[in-house]
Design a protein around this motif. Structure first.
Motif, PDB file in Angstrom:
ATOM      1  N   ILE A  60       0.837  -1.191   0.000  1.00 15.49           N
ATOM      2  CA  ILE A  60       0.000   0.000   0.000  1.00 15.49           C
ATOM      3  C   ILE A  60       0.877   1.248   0.000  1.00 15.49           C
ATOM      4  O   ILE A  60       0.477   2.314  -0.484  1.00 15.49           O
ATOM      5  CB  ILE A  60      -0.945  -0.001   1.236  1.00 15.49           C
ATOM      6  N   ASP A  61       2.081   1.104   0.520  1.00 17.00           N
ATOM      7  CA  ASP A  61       3.077   2.183   0.484  1.00 17.00           C
ATOM      8  C   ASP A  61       3.826   2.107  -0.842  1.00 17.00           C
ATOM      9  O   ASP A  61       4.518   1.128  -1.106  1.00 17.00           O
ATOM     10  CB  ASP A  61       4.046   2.028   1.656  1.00 17.00           C
ATOM     11  N   PRO A  62       3.702   3.108  -1.704  1.00 17.97           N
ATOM     12  CA  PRO A  62       4.356   3.032  -3.018  1.00 17.97           C
ATOM     13  C   PRO A  62       5.875   2.993  -2.975  1.00 17.97           C
ATOM     14  O   PRO A  62       6.514   2.628  -3.970  1.00 17.97           O
ATOM     15  CB  PRO A  62       3.861   4.310  -3.726  1.00 17.97           C
ATOM     16  N   SER A  63       6.468   3.353  -1.833  1.00 17.03           N
ATOM     17  CA  SER A  63       7.928   3.307  -1.733  1.00 17.03           C
ATOM     18  C   SER A  63       8.447   1.896  -1.484  1.00 17.03           C
ATOM     19  O   SER A  63       9.642   1.642  -1.621  1.00 17.03           O
ATOM     20  CB  SER A  63       8.407   4.228  -0.606  1.00 17.03           C
ATOM     21  N   VAL A  64       7.543   0.974  -1.110  1.00 14.90           N
ATOM     22  CA  VAL A  64       7.945  -0.407  -0.845  1.00 14.90           C
ATOM     23  C   VAL A  64       8.115  -1.143  -2.181  1.00 14.90           C
ATOM     24  O   VAL A  64       7.185  -1.202  -2.984  1.00 14.90           O
ATOM     25  CB  VAL A  64       6.910  -1.134   0.034  1.00 14.90           C
ATOM     26  N   ILE A  65       9.285  -1.699  -2.403  1.00 15.73           N
ATOM     27  CA  ILE A  65       9.560  -2.403  -3.651  1.00 15.73           C
ATOM     28  C   ILE A  65       9.620  -3.914  -3.468  1.00 15.73           C
ATOM     29  O   ILE A  65       9.507  -4.663  -4.437  1.00 15.73           O
ATOM     30  CB  ILE A  65      10.883  -1.921  -4.281  1.00 15.73           C
ATOM     31  N   ALA A  66       9.804  -4.356  -2.224  1.00 18.61           N
ATOM     32  CA  ALA A  66       9.899  -5.797  -1.968  1.00 18.61           C
ATOM     33  C   ALA A  66       9.530  -6.076  -0.518  1.00 18.61           C
ATOM     34  O   ALA A  66       9.714  -5.226   0.359  1.00 18.61           O
ATOM     35  CB  ALA A  66      11.310  -6.312  -2.258  1.00 18.61           C
ATOM     36  N   VAL A  67       9.009  -7.282  -0.286  1.00 17.59           N
ATOM     37  CA  VAL A  67       8.599  -7.688   1.065  1.00 17.59           C
ATOM     38  C   VAL A  67       9.137  -9.084   1.337  1.00 17.59           C
ATOM     39  O   VAL A  67       8.934 -10.009   0.542  1.00 17.59           O
ATOM     40  CB  VAL A  67       7.064  -7.683   1.224  1.00 17.59           C
ATOM     41  N   SER A  68       9.793  -9.229   2.452  1.00 18.62           N
ATOM     42  CA  SER A  68      10.310 -10.524   2.883  1.00 18.62           C
ATOM     43  C   SER A  68       9.263 -11.251   3.706  1.00 18.62           C
ATOM     44  O   SER A  68       8.684 -10.684   4.641  1.00 18.62           O
ATOM     45  CB  SER A  68      11.583 -10.328   3.720  1.00 18.62           C
ATOM     46  N   GLY A  69       9.000 -12.504   3.373  1.00 18.71           N
ATOM     47  CA  GLY A  69       8.126 -13.328   4.186  1.00 18.71           C
ATOM     48  C   GLY A  69       8.879 -13.960   5.335  1.00 18.71           C
ATOM     49  O   GLY A  69      10.101 -13.811   5.463  1.00 18.71           O
ATOM     50  N   ASN A  70       8.161 -14.656   6.178  1.00 15.55           N
ATOM     51  CA  ASN A  70       8.742 -15.315   7.349  1.00 15.55           C
ATOM     52  C   ASN A  70       8.751 -16.820   7.113  1.00 15.55           C
ATOM     53  O   ASN A  70       7.698 -17.405   6.842  1.00 15.55           O
ATOM     54  CB  ASN A  70       7.929 -14.974   8.597  1.00 15.55           C
TER      55      ASN A  70
END
Length: 336
Positions: A129-139
């Motif tokens: 939802i944050d346009p600055s986020v380019i990648a997300v690490s899962g757990n």
């Protein structure tokens, strides 16, 4: 301390996070090489997640077993996209191949021996939802051994994953120094990966390499602690040793490849410091620990027993404190 303080601040401020008006579509790419034992449960795990707009892409990377044949019925029913590479190259090449078939903006890469929890995709996608986020690490956590055995080695790795991801990755998220999105369960914006040329095939730790490439774009990478997946770990010491040697070799290759980060002012001081710390831990720390363990009996002969007991107690105390912190944070903090 930092993590607990952030939790208190978020609790005091209330949950004012933005939400999507419409969930973005995701493309789940599962590269598989000789995974006939696990491919069916991996496919079913991905299909059973309660995410509305998803596609599952299986890339058979030159398997010599029946991986392709086991996945084929799902493709014939239109449940998945199935593609086959005639010659196995690397996981990086398989993911790049899968990108050609992906139609959605969010790409999720999952190992063929990894199972996704039912609600994990929503939690993994939420930070975008944050346009600055380019990648997300899962757990990622350990379900059992490769041969579905539960022995001491598997339990030690389970504890290691729980602490290193639950605490280490959360601290990295707070300080903005996440350097590795786990290849077992991670996500990124498709245009970002394409802008950096996709995955490179010149290292064996492609997850570390692609993360550093994306960091050079100055985008934000976050950790979704409640986006859980479960994988299988080596349950024999020989297999564990080969895995760790491969990881260490890959980290050395990638650190050397990206040594220009020290002159890259776009990364900022925190990321350069994190890179330096990892460089120290991989190289210098290993040598120092080895030399110290060899020389310890010669310099502390009379009090060696006391020194070992003291060090053991300090180690246990620090681990207990870390375990308490991770346990407190895991059930409440969704992502940083």
């Amino acid at each position: 301390v930092f993590m607990m303080f952030k939790r208190v601040i978020r609790w005091m401020m209330g949950d004012s996070e933005k939400t999507f008006t419409e969930m973005p579509g995701v493309s789940i790419i599962i590269p598989a090489h000789n995974e006939e034992r696990s491919i069916i449960r991996s496919i079913e795990s991905a299909l059973e997640t309660n995410y509305p707009k998803k596609e599952v892409i299986i890339i058979d990377d030159g398997s010599k077993d029946r991986t392709y044949q086991r996945a084929l019925p799902y493709a014939r029913k239109g449940l998945i996209k199935l593609a086959q590479r005639s010659v196995s190259g690397s996981k990086a090449g398989a993911v790049n191949y899968g990108l050609f078939f992906a139609k959605n903006d969010i790409i999720i890469v999952v190992d063929a021996d990894t199972l996704i929890e039912r609600n994990s995709l929503r939690k993994l996608v939420k930070p975008y939802i944050d346009p600055s986020v380019i990648a997300v690490s899962g757990n990622v956590r350990i379900l059992s051994g490769d041969n579905e055995r539960e022995n001491l080695l598997v339990k030690l790795q389970s504890y290691e994953y729980f602490l290193s991801l639950g605490m280490g990755r959360r601290f990295n998220a707070i300080t903005g120094t996440i350097m590795i999105i786990p290849g077992a369960f991670g996500s990124f914006r498709r245009e970002i990966v394409k802008s950096v040329g996709g995955y490179d095939t010149d290292t064996i730790t492609e997850d570390f390499d692609i993360t550093l490439k994306m960091l050079k774009t100055k985008g934000r990478i976050v950790f979704a602690g409640d986006a859980l997946s479960w994988t299988f770990a080596p349950d024999m010491w020989s297999a564990w040793r080969r895995q760790r040697i491969r990881w260490t070799r890959g980290q050395i290759e990638t650190l050397h490849k990206h040594r220009n980060v020290f002159s890259n002012q776009r990364l900022g001081l925190s990321m350069i410091t994190a890179f330096s710390d990892m460089f120290f831990m991989v190289f210098a720390s290993l040598v120092i620990k080895t030399v110290w363990m060899v020389l310890l009996p010669f310099f502390y002969t009379e009090v060696l027993g006391y020194v070992l007991v003291l060090l053991s107690l300090l180690y246990i105390l620090s681990d207990v404190l870390a375990l308490l912190v991770v346990s407190a944070l895991s059930s409440s903090m969704e992502f940083l």
